[in-house]
Design a protein around this motif. Structure first.
Motif, PDB file in Angstrom:
ATOM      1  N   MET A   1      43.212  10.751  57.398  1.00 59.39           N
ATOM      2  CA  MET A   1      42.990  12.165  57.110  1.00 59.39           C
ATOM      3  C   MET A   1      41.505  12.484  57.306  1.00 59.39           C
ATOM      4  O   MET A   1      40.666  11.601  57.249  1.00 59.39           O
ATOM      5  N   VAL A   2      41.250  13.755  57.480  1.00 58.56           N
ATOM      6  CA  VAL A   2      39.893  14.235  57.694  1.00 58.56           C
ATOM      7  C   VAL A   2      39.620  15.374  56.722  1.00 58.56           C
ATOM      8  O   VAL A   2      40.489  16.234  56.496  1.00 58.56           O
ATOM      9  N   CYS A   3      38.412  15.396  56.142  1.00 56.74           N
ATOM     10  CA  CYS A   3      38.007  16.479  55.244  1.00 56.74           C
ATOM     11  C   CYS A   3      37.896  17.777  56.050  1.00 56.74           C
ATOM     12  O   CYS A   3      37.245  17.805  57.095  1.00 56.74           O
ATOM     13  N   GLN A   4      38.495  18.855  55.572  1.00 55.40           N
ATOM     14  CA  GLN A   4      38.453  20.124  56.286  1.00 55.40           C
ATOM     15  C   GLN A   4      37.085  20.789  56.188  1.00 55.40           C
ATOM     16  O   GLN A   4      36.739  21.629  57.014  1.00 55.40           O
ATOM     17  N   ALA A   5      36.263  20.410  55.205  1.00 56.23           N
ATOM     18  CA  ALA A   5      34.959  21.046  55.020  1.00 56.23           C
ATOM     19  C   ALA A   5      33.873  20.411  55.882  1.00 56.23           C
ATOM     20  O   ALA A   5      33.101  21.109  56.528  1.00 56.23           O
ATOM     21  N   CYS A   6      33.825  19.076  55.909  1.00 60.91           N
ATOM     22  CA  CYS A   6      32.718  18.416  56.622  1.00 60.91           C
ATOM     23  C   CYS A   6      33.172  17.547  57.783  1.00 60.91           C
ATOM     24  O   CYS A   6      32.357  17.102  58.580  1.00 60.91           O
ATOM     25  N   GLY A   7      34.442  17.265  57.891  1.00 61.64           N
ATOM     26  CA  GLY A   7      34.939  16.470  58.997  1.00 61.64           C
ATOM     27  C   GLY A   7      34.868  14.969  58.789  1.00 61.64           C
ATOM     28  O   GLY A   7      35.130  14.198  59.700  1.00 61.64           O
ATOM     29  N   ALA A   8      34.507  14.521  57.602  1.00 55.64           N
ATOM     30  CA  ALA A   8      34.405  13.087  57.331  1.00 55.64           C
ATOM     31  C   ALA A   8      35.804  12.488  57.157  1.00 55.64           C
ATOM     32  O   ALA A   8      36.740  13.157  56.723  1.00 55.64           O
ATOM     33  N   ALA A   9      35.917  11.223  57.502  1.00 55.97           N
ATOM     34  CA  ALA A   9      37.193  10.530  57.343  1.00 55.97           C
ATOM     35  C   ALA A   9      37.456  10.290  55.859  1.00 55.97           C
ATOM     36  O   ALA A   9      36.566   9.884  55.106  1.00 55.97           O
ATOM     37  N   VAL A  10      38.681  10.568  55.427  1.00 56.70           N
ATOM     38  CA  VAL A  10      39.064  10.431  54.026  1.00 56.70           C
ATOM     39  C   VAL A  10      40.335   9.582  53.991  1.00 56.70           C
ATOM     40  O   VAL A  10      41.250   9.773  54.806  1.00 56.70           O
ATOM     41  N   GLY A  11      40.375   8.656  53.041  1.00 57.71           N
ATOM     42  CA  GLY A  11      41.545   7.787  52.915  1.00 57.71           C
ATOM     43  C   GLY A  11      42.752   8.517  52.365  1.00 57.71           C
ATOM     44  O   GLY A  11      42.645   9.606  51.784  1.00 57.71           O
ATOM     45  N   GLU A  12      43.930   7.923  52.547  1.00 56.67           N
ATOM     46  CA  GLU A  12      45.181   8.496  52.039  1.00 56.67           C
ATOM     47  C   GLU A  12      45.171   8.489  50.516  1.00 56.67           C
ATOM     48  O   GLU A  12      44.689   7.559  49.886  1.00 56.67           O
ATOM     49  N   GLY A  13      45.683   9.521  49.916  1.00 56.00           N
ATOM     50  CA  GLY A  13      45.803   9.608  48.469  1.00 56.00           C
ATOM     51  C   GLY A  13      44.526  10.069  47.767  1.00 56.00           C
ATOM     52  O   GLY A  13      44.503  10.197  46.557  1.00 56.00           O
ATOM     53  N   VAL A  14      43.468  10.319  48.488  1.00 56.77           N
ATOM     54  CA  VAL A  14      42.215  10.787  47.896  1.00 56.77           C
ATOM     55  C   VAL A  14      42.276  12.302  47.806  1.00 56.77           C
ATOM     56  O   VAL A  14      42.681  12.987  48.748  1.00 56.77           O
ATOM     57  N   HIS A  15      41.857  12.851  46.650  1.00 54.82           N
ATOM     58  CA  HIS A  15      41.935  14.291  46.438  1.00 54.82           C
ATOM     59  C   HIS A  15      40.608  15.003  46.685  1.00 54.82           C
ATOM     60  O   HIS A  15      40.596  16.219  46.857  1.00 54.82           O
TER      61      HIS A  15
END
Length: 182
Positions: A1-15
């Protein structure tokens, strides 16, 4: 997944994004629809500092030149009226020019006029150079703005503003690029 605000990669299940702190929402793509959440959002890129402020600087320098010319003419009028007794017989200095004599003040009038005309001509030339994006305008504006720092309060404010916009080296490269396009 990717953060919609900054574009950083985010792991599954992270809020929440560990980089910017924004809440991460899992994208639920519809069947047959492309997933746009993986792309970073377009960032607003403002115009560079010189380009944003060049027109205003040119206008302010032209107005400052007119202001300096008007101030010089008023000073010349005041000196002439005060020292040559045009305020009437009850004026403290009378018709004889006061303690300094009219000869000394008569020599001061052309100096006041020449200084006012030169200062206003320089300011108008800077305004013209900035408005028409002349290659030599940046250097002239920096030199005249340093000289105008002594003319409190308007010259000081305009000098500081001009130096803030045009003095950095990156501003020089940007101004040269603008001048080359013109």
């Amino acid at each position: 997944m990717v953060c919609q605000a900054c574009g950083a990669a985010v792991g599954e299940g992270v809020h929440f994004c560990s980089r910017c702190g924004a809440q991460v929402v899992a994208a639920q793509p519809m069947a047959g629809q492309p997933v746009y959440a993986n792309y970073p959002p377009p960032m607003y890129k403002p115009a560079p500092r010189v380009q944003r402020n060049l027109q205003l600087l040119g206008i302010l320098w032209c107005a400052f030149g007119a202001f300096r010319l008007l101030g010089g003419l008023m000073a010349m009028f005041f000196v002439k009226m005060m020292w040559f007794g045009r305020f009437g017989d009850n004026w403290e200095f009378g018709h004889h020019g006061g303690p300094f004599g009219p000869q000394w003040m008569a020599a001061l009038l052309p100096v006041i006029m020449v200084a006012a005309v030169l200062a206003s001509a320089l300011a108008l030339l800077v305004g013209y150079a900035l408005l028409t994006r002349r290659p030599w305008g940046r250097v002239l504006a920096i030199v005249v703005s340093v000289l105008s720092l002594l003319k409190f309060p308007f010259g000081t404010a305009l000098g500081i503003y001009t130096l803030w916009v045009l003095a950095p080296a990156t501003s020089g490269m940007e101004y040269d690029a603008i001048a080359d396009r013109s």
